[in-house]
Design an enzyme around this catalytic site. Structure first.
Site, PDB file in Angstrom:
ATOM      1  N   CYS A 288      -3.620  -2.501  -0.709  1.00  9.76           N
ATOM      2  CA  CYS A 288      -2.565  -3.403  -0.259  1.00  9.76           C
ATOM      3  C   CYS A 288      -2.251  -4.518  -1.263  1.00  9.76           C
ATOM      4  O   CYS A 288      -1.429  -5.389  -0.988  1.00  9.76           O
ATOM      5  CB  CYS A 288      -2.936  -4.008   1.089  1.00  9.76           C
ATOM      6  SG  CYS A 288      -3.188  -2.749   2.353  1.00  9.76           S
TER       7      CYS A 288
ATOM      8  N   LYS B 291      -5.474  -8.352  11.775  1.00 10.82           N
ATOM      9  CA  LYS B 291      -5.362  -6.911  11.532  1.00 10.82           C
ATOM     10  C   LYS B 291      -6.739  -6.390  11.154  1.00 10.82           C
ATOM     11  O   LYS B 291      -7.337  -6.826  10.159  1.00 10.82           O
ATOM     12  CB  LYS B 291      -4.359  -6.654  10.409  1.00 10.82           C
ATOM     13  CG  LYS B 291      -4.178  -5.170  10.135  1.00 10.82           C
ATOM     14  CD  LYS B 291      -3.118  -4.928   9.089  1.00 10.82           C
ATOM     15  CE  LYS B 291      -2.970  -3.446   8.812  1.00 10.82           C
ATOM     16  NZ  LYS B 291      -1.984  -3.177   7.754  1.00 10.82           N
TER      17      LYS B 291
ATOM     18  N   ARG C  84     -10.359  -0.400   3.237  1.00 10.13           N
ATOM     19  CA  ARG C  84      -9.713  -1.718   3.265  1.00 10.13           C
ATOM     20  C   ARG C  84     -10.604  -2.790   3.913  1.00 10.13           C
ATOM     21  O   ARG C  84     -10.115  -3.848   4.289  1.00 10.13           O
ATOM     22  CB  ARG C  84      -8.375  -1.613   4.005  1.00 10.13           C
ATOM     23  CG  ARG C  84      -7.415  -0.632   3.331  1.00 10.13           C
ATOM     24  CD  ARG C  84      -5.981  -0.836   3.779  1.00 10.13           C
ATOM     25  NE  ARG C  84      -5.079  -0.013   2.984  1.00 10.13           N
ATOM     26  CZ  ARG C  84      -4.486   1.108   3.428  1.00 10.13           C
ATOM     27  NH1 ARG C  84      -4.680   1.518   4.671  1.00 10.13           N
ATOM     28  NH2 ARG C  84      -3.696   1.797   2.632  1.00 10.13           N
TER      29      ARG C  84
ATOM     30  N   LYS D 265      -3.515  -6.304  15.709  1.00 12.85           N
ATOM     31  CA  LYS D 265      -3.382  -4.877  15.419  1.00 12.85           C
ATOM     32  C   LYS D 265      -4.739  -4.290  15.114  1.00 12.85           C
ATOM     33  O   LYS D 265      -5.445  -4.870  14.286  1.00 12.85           O
ATOM     34  CB  LYS D 265      -2.445  -4.718  14.202  1.00 12.85           C
ATOM     35  CG  LYS D 265      -2.186  -3.290  13.778  1.00 12.85           C
ATOM     36  CD  LYS D 265      -1.241  -3.230  12.582  1.00 12.85           C
ATOM     37  CE  LYS D 265      -0.962  -1.782  12.209  1.00 12.85           C
ATOM     38  NZ  LYS D 265       0.013  -1.653  11.117  1.00 12.85           N
TER      39      LYS D 265
ATOM     40  N   SER E  49      -0.775   4.015  15.805  1.00 13.22           N
ATOM     41  CA  SER E  49      -0.612   5.469  15.805  1.00 13.22           C
ATOM     42  C   SER E  49      -1.752   6.207  16.507  1.00 13.22           C
ATOM     43  O   SER E  49      -1.519   7.174  17.218  1.00 13.22           O
ATOM     44  CB  SER E  49      -0.480   5.963  14.369  1.00 13.22           C
ATOM     45  OG  SER E  49      -1.631   5.598  13.611  1.00 13.22           O
TER      46      SER E  49
ATOM     47  N   TYR F  79       5.218   3.246  19.407  1.00 11.69           N
ATOM     48  CA  TYR F  79       5.914   4.512  19.133  1.00 11.69           C
ATOM     49  C   TYR F  79       6.530   5.089  20.400  1.00 11.69           C
ATOM     50  O   TYR F  79       7.318   6.011  20.335  1.00 11.69           O
ATOM     51  CB  TYR F  79       4.944   5.503  18.471  1.00 11.69           C
ATOM     52  CG  TYR F  79       4.437   4.964  17.155  1.00 11.69           C
ATOM     53  CD1 TYR F  79       5.258   4.952  16.032  1.00 11.69           C
ATOM     54  CD2 TYR F  79       3.163   4.391  17.048  1.00 11.69           C
ATOM     55  CE1 TYR F  79       4.828   4.407  14.839  1.00 11.69           C
ATOM     56  CE2 TYR F  79       2.725   3.842  15.856  1.00 11.69           C
ATOM     57  CZ  TYR F  79       3.557   3.860  14.751  1.00 11.69           C
ATOM     58  OH  TYR F  79       3.131   3.301  13.580  1.00 11.69           O
TER      59      TYR F  79
ATOM     60  N   ARG G  21      -1.542   6.734   8.517  1.00 11.40           N
ATOM     61  CA  ARG G  21      -1.773   6.901   7.069  1.00 11.40           C
ATOM     62  C   ARG G  21      -1.251   8.240   6.583  1.00 11.40           C
ATOM     63  O   ARG G  21      -0.770   8.359   5.469  1.00 11.40           O
ATOM     64  CB  ARG G  21      -3.247   6.733   6.745  1.00 11.40           C
ATOM     65  CG  ARG G  21      -3.596   5.280   6.824  1.00 11.40           C
ATOM     66  CD  ARG G  21      -5.009   4.997   6.400  1.00 11.40           C
ATOM     67  NE  ARG G  21      -5.271   3.592   6.671  1.00 11.40           N
ATOM     68  CZ  ARG G  21      -6.470   3.082   6.750  1.00 11.40           C
ATOM     69  NH1 ARG G  21      -7.523   3.846   6.576  1.00 11.40           N
ATOM     70  NH2 ARG G  21      -6.617   1.803   7.000  1.00 11.40           N
TER      71      ARG G  21
ATOM     72  N   CYS H 299       0.794  -1.234   0.000  1.00  6.59           N
ATOM     73  CA  CYS H 299       0.000   0.000   0.000  1.00  6.59           C
ATOM     74  C   CYS H 299       0.828   1.287   0.000  1.00  6.59           C
ATOM     75  O   CYS H 299       0.378   2.302  -0.501  1.00  6.59           O
ATOM     76  CB  CYS H 299      -1.011   0.005   1.148  1.00  6.59           C
ATOM     77  SG  CYS H 299      -0.320  -0.322   2.770  1.00  6.59           S
TER      78      CYS H 299
HETATM   79 ZN   LIG Z   1      -1.095  -2.377   3.294  1.00  7.86          ZN
END
Ligand SMILES: [Zn+2]
Length: 322
Positions: A129, A195, A217, A248, A274, A313, A205, A121
């Site tokens: 993706c 995911k 998606r 995730k 994120s 992060y 993103r 992606c």
């Molecule tokens: Zn992807």
């Protein structure tokens, strides 16, 4: 029963609380994600993710060195190529951003694990993706060969582990076969098995410039309402040869993490995404909560729910706090 039993007795001092603490965070189980860009500007802050930068290859080598010095075992690389096309050919380009960054980081810091995110992606002009059919839908089976090719190119560049995040059916098997054929039988596949199609990826993103040009998606990522389906995804990835599984996002899916932990013997990771990071950062910047306390609590909760390792992060800050 009360008054014989008083649970507050073991909470009386910090040492007593430490002695009976059930979940311990350790830097040994953290992975630090980095965004590598093809440009030459060493560092450009990502506005939606305070504290995280877009890094040039030089910048990424420097950042990886800081991570290694803090005792962080590994970095997870995302690439932002100079050019995108319909197929996402930058993903398997031997001179692509991830391949160059992997070589440079491994040369400078051979003991640091370089783990690569494996998807198309960030490299496709449409931001999906996988490969698109004429009608705009993602062609699952045609995408597998491209993902497998990408995995081999990451391994050739020196990646220690690949992490397929595309959610195509059958990709773990295709990647395993391709790696084995190319002489990389020793490279593990850490699969983003569960995911979800989540709103919590928003700041990422922006950072990865991977927002789909049209649609979303939900045709390949998991529906946030489903947990049994996540078990089926994990089951298939295990049978296809995954070495570890990732859930995730993390915080909104702790029940999924717990279910995966209980059902499978494989190591399980969680991606503290994120949006989970940006929410706390924003609240802390407004003075509404204590970032350090809230981050430690979040990561402890992820560990308690069953994660063996966490992609976060906060990894660098956490290494300093712990
Ligand atoms: Zn992807």
């Amino acid at each position: 029963m009360f008054p014989t039993t008083r649970l507050r007795r073991l909470r009386r001092t910090g040492l007593l609380r430490g002695l009976v603490r059930e979940t311990e965070l350790s830097v040994d189980h953290l992975i630090y994600p980095m965004f590598v860009v093809a440009g030459s500007e060493r560092r450009t802050p990502i506005p939606t993710m305070p504290g995280i930068d877009h890094l040039s290859i030089d910048g990424a080598v420097e950042e990886a060195g800081e991570a290694a010095a803090l005792g962080i075992p590994g970095v997870l690389l995302f690439g932002l190529p100079a050019h995108k096309d319909e197929q996402g050919s930058g993903a398997w380009d031997d001179e692509g951003v991830i391949q160059l960054a992997t070589r440079a980081i491994k040369a400078a810091h051979p003991d640091l694990l370089v783990i690569t995110d494996l998807c198309l992606c960030e490299y496709t002009s449409h931001g999906h993706c996988g490969l698109l059919r004429g009608d705009g839908s993602v062609d699952n089976d045609a995408s597998l060969e491209l993902l497998a090719r990408t995995a081999v190119s990451h391994a050739e560049a020196g990646a220690d582990t690949v992490c397929p995040s595309d959610m195509m059916d059958g990709r773990v098997g295709a990647i395993r076969a391709a790696l084995d054929d190319a002489g990389f039988a020793q490279i593990p596949i850490v699969s983003y098995a569960a995911k979800y199609a989540s709103a919590f990826y928003g700041p990422f993103r922006e950072a990865a410039e991977s927002t789909p040009a049209f649609g979303d998606r939900r045709g390949y990522q998991l529906d946030p309402a489903n947990v049994r389906e996540a078990m089926r995804e994990c089951e298939l990835d295990v049978r296809e040869g995954a070495d570890a599984l990732i859930v995730k996002p993390a915080l909104p899916y702790l029940d999924v993490l717990r279910a995966v932990r209980e059902r499978f013997e494989l190591p399980v990771g969680a991606y503290n995404v994120s949006g989970e990071y940006a929410m706390l950062k924003a609240a802390a910047q407004s003075g509404w909560l204590d970032e350090r306390q809230a981050a430690l609590e979040s990561l402890t909760a992820i560990k308690r729910a069953g994660a063996d390792f966490i992609v976060s992060y906060w990894t660098k800050e956490l290494a300093e706090w712990l």
